[in-house]
Scaffold this active site. Structure first.
Site, PDB file in Angstrom:
ATOM      1  N   TYR A 107     -24.069  -2.902  29.831  1.00 13.72           N
ATOM      2  CA  TYR A 107     -23.620  -2.420  31.127  1.00 13.72           C
ATOM      3  C   TYR A 107     -24.775  -2.261  32.095  1.00 13.72           C
ATOM      4  O   TYR A 107     -25.906  -2.065  31.682  1.00 13.72           O
ATOM      5  CB  TYR A 107     -22.767  -1.144  31.013  1.00 13.72           C
ATOM      6  N   ARG A 147     -33.487  -4.819 -14.764  1.00 12.20           N
ATOM      7  CA  ARG A 147     -33.945  -4.316 -16.051  1.00 12.20           C
ATOM      8  C   ARG A 147     -32.831  -3.641 -16.850  1.00 12.20           C
ATOM      9  O   ARG A 147     -32.767  -3.770 -18.070  1.00 12.20           O
ATOM     10  CB  ARG A 147     -35.081  -3.313 -15.840  1.00 12.20           C
ATOM     11  N   GLY A 187     -29.577  -2.171  -8.297  1.00 10.35           N
ATOM     12  CA  GLY A 187     -30.057  -1.167  -7.343  1.00 10.35           C
ATOM     13  C   GLY A 187     -29.079  -0.909  -6.212  1.00 10.35           C
ATOM     14  O   GLY A 187     -28.013  -1.535  -6.113  1.00 10.35           O
ATOM     15  N   LYS A 240     -26.102  -3.272  -4.143  1.00 17.69           N
ATOM     16  CA  LYS A 240     -24.711  -2.795  -4.120  1.00 17.69           C
ATOM     17  C   LYS A 240     -24.195  -2.642  -2.695  1.00 17.69           C
ATOM     18  O   LYS A 240     -23.091  -3.067  -2.366  1.00 17.69           O
ATOM     19  CB  LYS A 240     -24.659  -1.448  -4.847  1.00 17.69           C
ATOM     20  N   HIS A 262     -38.227  -3.236  13.080  1.00 22.60           N
ATOM     21  CA  HIS A 262     -37.007  -3.423  13.867  1.00 22.60           C
ATOM     22  C   HIS A 262     -37.269  -3.351  15.370  1.00 22.60           C
ATOM     23  O   HIS A 262     -36.895  -4.232  16.131  1.00 22.60           O
ATOM     24  CB  HIS A 262     -35.971  -2.348  13.509  1.00 22.60           C
TER      25      HIS A 262
END
Lengths: 494, 494, 494, 494
Positions: free
Chosen positions: A381, A55, A24, A28, A247
């Site tokens: 900063y 598969r 998939g 990769k 996230h």
């Protein structure tokens, strides 16, 4: 702790990494490059093999060609790495396939002639086959003795509270929590990890880190590209499930939690859970949704392949969160995330209150801000006001700056996935998501998601390449955020 | 406030500047260059003349040649400026001289044909003739009507509490406090003025600005040259009177005082006086004195012309100050100043306490520091700890930085004297020393100075070009300052 | 929450209370009187029977006579209550006995003809038979369906970390944590419960409740009687295990913990555990032990029946505890407990620091103290300084006072055991000890206890009726406690 | 400081007290009783005579009879005291009268045969003749040498900023500030003096003493009687000038000021002035005025003799004050004063904010209050919440209490005037009003007073014996004050 760090490669027990879903995209683009990165840094055990499982029928060479396309670095190192990689094709829903694969692994591992061997299972597969693969691993592939077997899983961890609980309960029957590593790759980012150091190794931030001194905290995630063909997958989830619930909530937890009792993974997660428990479910009337439009040159969200023409899936969301504890009660956390916006960046922006003494009433006093730029261009900063140099008595916006690019020579920041895979090998749970953490995060979002779906609410359209829906800026303003228009951080253009 | 700023030149009443002691070094090196600087910036009234007065007989051209040697800038501008300059020689102790000079001024001013004229008297003269010149000005030169007469005076303002009080009382009989401008040129420095802005226009510093969070504050003044022939004058005063009692106490006052009721000169000075009243007299056992030695190449202090061979005048001093108010009680202010040291710099260094949570026990946690670099290379930076970028979990010392040179293009900082003379013309007392401020500053030092002289204490010798006496570093350490040896601020070498 | 409170009696399912060890002292003095108290307040379910179980053969009437000796109140109410009480004699280590008892209970409960019945097992037995009785209950007496079975257990919960863990693990196999109610009867005391209200329902204490403002916190437990014949039992445990490790640590936890996320039992215990995790094991050199001496009139500890003549078991202990979190780091908690002292009292004494401003330097400024008197004579008072009334400008020690006796008319405070049994019937775990809490409390004391025993350390002797060992006052002084000798709280004598 | 206190009588130089306006009400009711009080306490110099001066011709015996009516105490002591009293009748506007009186004083003082004698002039006269009497004293009565001459003056110190400045300037020409003692008799009250001790000798109040923790501070002055015949005088001034601008502002200053540098009179007054400078002028829309009505039994204000039937003079006022400094910015000070109300009391009520943790959401959480009862029944109490004693988990309002009557046996509080006269004899300015303090207090009120008069605003009528105008409670509510209706401080009825 660090002395041992560089010796990982020499000391460790032989390791078999199994990448499920090896054919998939995720494998990769993320898994293999990260493994290669660790190899380059000499951080994989000397005896390591990496077995892909999927598969698709594929020749080993074709497989290697496929995965090598995303490996970056010295060619001979690449070849060395590829020589550790193997591939096996099998079914996901058939015990026989796993049993057969098990035999192959055993034979391969016997060559090491070691009393113990470890196995790391990396699940680079879609959620739909998650449980059947888990069962396959449990029944045929985990080691009964002589070494550990660990499972690395990727989001999505369900679509809401119920599905998440179902997943958690199902996995609990197969694996122990200590062997499960739920990845939220944001936890592997340099500046996200730096958050803990900034907050707790320095003494200057803690006294300011509360509602008495802070006016609002904004966490922003912006992408300047659209779904680009992945809209079919995306449409099932939308931006809240894809980015905000995981996230951004992780970042919020680290920004807002109390100092943990120690730096152990459990103590840190305890604090994150304690923090999340103080957050009320998001309210619809404190939320803004958007969906990007296309123009002559660029397709809009609804133009993307696989996206239903009447989709109401948001590609942008902004929402306000309230943490009901003594440190934060009454101070808004504003989370914003979206695709197809004017720039690519993720940052935490802490806007402080105006100074108490009001001594410079006649001047344009903007507020201090501490900005932690997570990506790109890692930086911290602090926006502040200084006297404009020279004979005038005016005040000017400047900043105390730490831009990584300028400060560190030959800066080489590893990818988040590298660190996470390394930590799973080391058995360090610090940067992974615990089951109760997941549960409480879903509790915060599920009522909103349900309301949106029940009422079939339409997102506000916004231009590709813009700042997002107009209402989002208004939301920030409504909760006290003051946008300073004249100022531009010099780091932006550097 | 600032709108009017650039119109000073057009709006102002004609001005006569009288430089008393015009043939001396101070006039040449500081007064005239500063006046020229204001001229270049178009900040002197259109109708301005500058009259030098001194004992020496000199031709006008010779005088102009003398003062022009320190003027920097465009030659035609220089000539324009010199055309405004005149010189008159007269006695300092003779009324007739002043009366004669008065007539000259009157004639010169009559040409302007203005209903009002102002006079600024700049005293660039040695302390010994201070009072007689003041009397001369008072009796013959100040205007009875039609404009103001202001007196700018330079330190030394006495040698101890008694002499300072005598001076203040004597001047009070001649001039009103509102017409007296006592220069401490440190108050005119860019970063010293910035102190007020940093502290009070930002909200992030005030919560940290107290003994609860700060471990010590060190104010350092270092010169890398010796007395270089001026030792005769210096020997009478020593480094405490020359630098610590005035310049460094002024900086300390601004760093430590409470927020004033307003930014008016009187309110600010009220706070400085209130602060100084909380400071106990310095204790001998919390003080270190030094005197620099020479070597093959460079003469030591005692080798300098005019310095008695057995002089015990210190060229280096370090001392600890305690401010007994709620904000500072129990936190040391360490003041250090010296000549012939390893570098030239003046800075304020605020060292914070270690973090409370002690989460990184196994690592080398250095302390946060906020450094305000006054000269050279104006800068503000905050030393802090960040995660070392990369896969290791170590912590590293970095900083949030604001170096003026890097931040501001075409930075052109006026000399302190320019600002001070400009303010005296504008009648702004903000950067000048008030009589009660002077008195209390002397109260803090006089007991120490008396002890030193009575006991005839010998200073500790130190090498030319070194960090100063060894005991000075020990003094800092004794009062909790932690010197971090590995770290070097990148700005140092930039 | 409170509306339902008085309806407990009417609403509840029928209840069988089983008192294991019914013939013993604890049952007689604490368990039955508390049950009677609840009966008087109408807080037991209408259908309640109380079955005593023990080894001794006894006629029901004799048993009733025995237990009625400690019941206080109206005689007819007493008779009503006794008519609910039954007794069954059986072995503790024989399944057959429990099975037989089970049949009796069943028959008794059948009379209620109710779909569900609850059973509360109260373990008033010595630790030696604890596990066998638990097994008996588990195997024969707990209900498989139709109502709950809860187990109330009393300390001692082990003698050290190992024995405590063994006990916890063994019980875990028999009962679920939710059905276990570990009593620390101090948690049932009025002022101990008031601690949470004082701290969290008022806003004036939280800002002061930290090391910045508090100098030390002393928790004192004093008895004015000796072991009085119970020395045999006591000698096995000593004062640390008997009082300090449980009662005083519970009080310390409630005084020092962070505000919980909610008032639920789990959230509160989470905070207690989090707090205890921050406490370092006690150090021998910060501890004082004592053992009381006898005199002509009163026997010393070693004279008590059952105490070995060479016993080194302490009857007094004082120790210093450090809580390493941001709120408390560096501030000592001083715990003191002992028998045979000058008075009977338990109190928490929070001594504040001296005021920061030092304005009354010439006067005798004692420190503010907030005292929570747990027993006897429940009270809260804040020692403070006021101007001595009249023309003099002196300062005097007075106090803001809340003495329950004076403030509340007809004050009727229930015994701690009443509340605890009521809560176990209501299923409220708030005032009971959770397993992890127990574990961490033992971790704090076990190293010390081991050292004491290994080194065979002798306690310091002290007079019966004194303030305890001299070293204990010195210990307090060493850690900054200032004892004010002139002042006496007027409440003492009231 | 206090050692010397009781020796005042023996040590002091002979003293002549001159009571100007000796035949008036103030002298009879306040001045002479206070002098007698000091005599009883043995605090007047052994050699003291008290000379009354007024226009009325009166026999000495009649005069003595008049003043003795308000003297309370032992009859023989009274006779002793009266034997020190003399009376002289003279004009207020004629130098000859004063000169004649001067001769009498001299003769009287000669008898003491002392090298030095002091004179205290107590001005018990109406404002209209203030300046002429001052001039008389200056020209004829103050001592040129050999002892001090001090002037004690009573409010009103003007009617607005202009008249106050005129008065100050006129007096400055006659007397030095150090010899002037401006009485605000509220400064002499026990609890007002205690304010400084409470705030600065205790460490528990300062951390709470700011807007972060306090919601509002209310200072209330209530009288339960009307003008009772003095309406003629009162009508010229009204309640703001009579009570709020002086007494209540003094109390506010002491409650709100920063800790002074020392307890010296000047340092304290410096802080009061600094505080007052931060107060904005009162705004009309944050003010409520009232005028009381009469009923069948009691005359209303307009019924009082001397009050114009259309008078708009307020007998009640409530106003909000804002102190713009870091400690108080944004927190309201609510000042309320009035005649003919439901009770007689003066108190400071500090209402704290609700607790931050919100743990008792389901209960009725009232706010903590610290109340300082100035009169009658001096007390300090802190309203707080405790657990209701017993088995219920409810929360109840109680208090920590310090009622002087209960706490101190044989409490004998001197009248405010006693202390003030004593301090003027001792030369202690601490409790007197400095010129700049007066000026700034007028600046705060003058704009409001001018507006009221210009616009001819009618006060809101209120019932005699009520809580005052309805709008006043609404004003408090509007600025966040929460009145707790169920609770009554037990001290009220004691």
């Amino acid at each position: 702790h660090n002395a041992s760090f560089t010796q990982v490669a020499q000391d460790l027990t032989p390791l078999t990494v199994v990448v499920l879903g090896a054919s998939g995209d995720l494998a990769k683009k993320k898994t293999y490059p990260a493994l290669f990165g660790l190899y380059l840094r000499n951080l994989l055990p000397k005896n390591t093999i990496i077995y892909g499982y999927a598969r698709s029928h594929m020749e080993l060479n074709d497989f290697k060609k496929r995965i090598s396309s995303y490996l970056k670095g010295d060619e001979s190192k690449k070849q060395e790495f590829l020589s550790m990689c193997f591939y096996h094709s099998g079914k996901y829903d058939e015990k026989a396939s796993y049993d057969q694969f098990s035999e192959i692994l055993k034979k391969s591992e016997e060559k090491w002639n070691s009393t113990s061997v470890n196995r790391l299972f990396y699940m680079a597969i879609p959620p739909s086959i998650f449980l059947e693969v888990s069962k396959g691993i449990h029944d045929s592939l985990i080691l009964k003795s002589g070494g550990w077997s660990r499972i690395v899983v990727e989001k999505p961890f369900g679509k809401d509270l119920d599905s998440s609980r179902h997943l958690v309960t199902s996995l609990k029957k197969l694996f122990m929590e200590k062997d499960l590593f739920r990845i939220d790759h944001y936890l592997g980012k340099e500046m996200v990890q730096n958050l803990m150091v900034l907050r707790f190794a320095n003494s200057v931030f803690e006294p300011l880190w509360n509602k008495q001194h802070i006016s609002s905290i904004t966490i922003t995630f912006k992408e300047n590209i659209g779904t680009e063909g992945r809209g079919g997958y995306f449409d099932e989830f939308g931006i809240i499930r894809d980015v905000m619930q995981n996230h951004l909530m992780q970042v919020l937890s680290l920004v807002a939690m109390e100092p943990p009792v120690s730096m152990s993974a459990d103590d840190i997660t305890n604090e994150k859970v304690r923090l999340l428990r103080c957050i009320q479910p998001v309210r619809l009337d404190e939320t803004v949704f958007g969906q990007y439009l296309g123009n002559d040159k660029i397709p809009g969200y609804l133009d993307d392949e696989g996206v239903p023409k009447d989709s109401i899936t948001p590609t942008y969301a902004a929402a306000v969160f309230w943490v009901n504890n003594p440190r934060w009660r009454g101070m808004p956390f504003i989370l914003k995330c979206g695709k197809a916006l004017d720039e690519r960046k993720t940052e935490v922006r802490i806007q402080f209150k105006a100074p108490e003494n009001f001594l410079f009433k006649d001047q344009d006093i903007t507020r201090n801000e501490l900005v932690m730029r997570i990506q790109p261009g890692e930086a911290v900063y602090l926006k502040l006001l200084t006297k404009k140099p020279g004979l005038e008595n005016t005040i000017e916006q400047t900043e105390l700056d730490l831009s990584y690019k300028n400060r560190f020579e030959n800066l080489d920041l590893p990818d988040a996935y590298e660190r996470l895979i390394l930590d799973s090998i080391k058995g360090d749970h610090n940067l992974f998501v615990r089951d109760d953490e997941l549960d409480i995060a879903w509790q915060i979002f599920t009522p909103l998601l349900e309301q949106m779906e029940k009422r079939h609410l339409k997102p506000e359209p916004y231009e590709f390449g813009s700042r997002g829906p107009k209402s989002a800026d208004e939301l920030s303003k409504r909760f006290g955020f003051q946008r300073s228009t004249g100022y531009k951080w010099p780091g932006t253009s550097k």
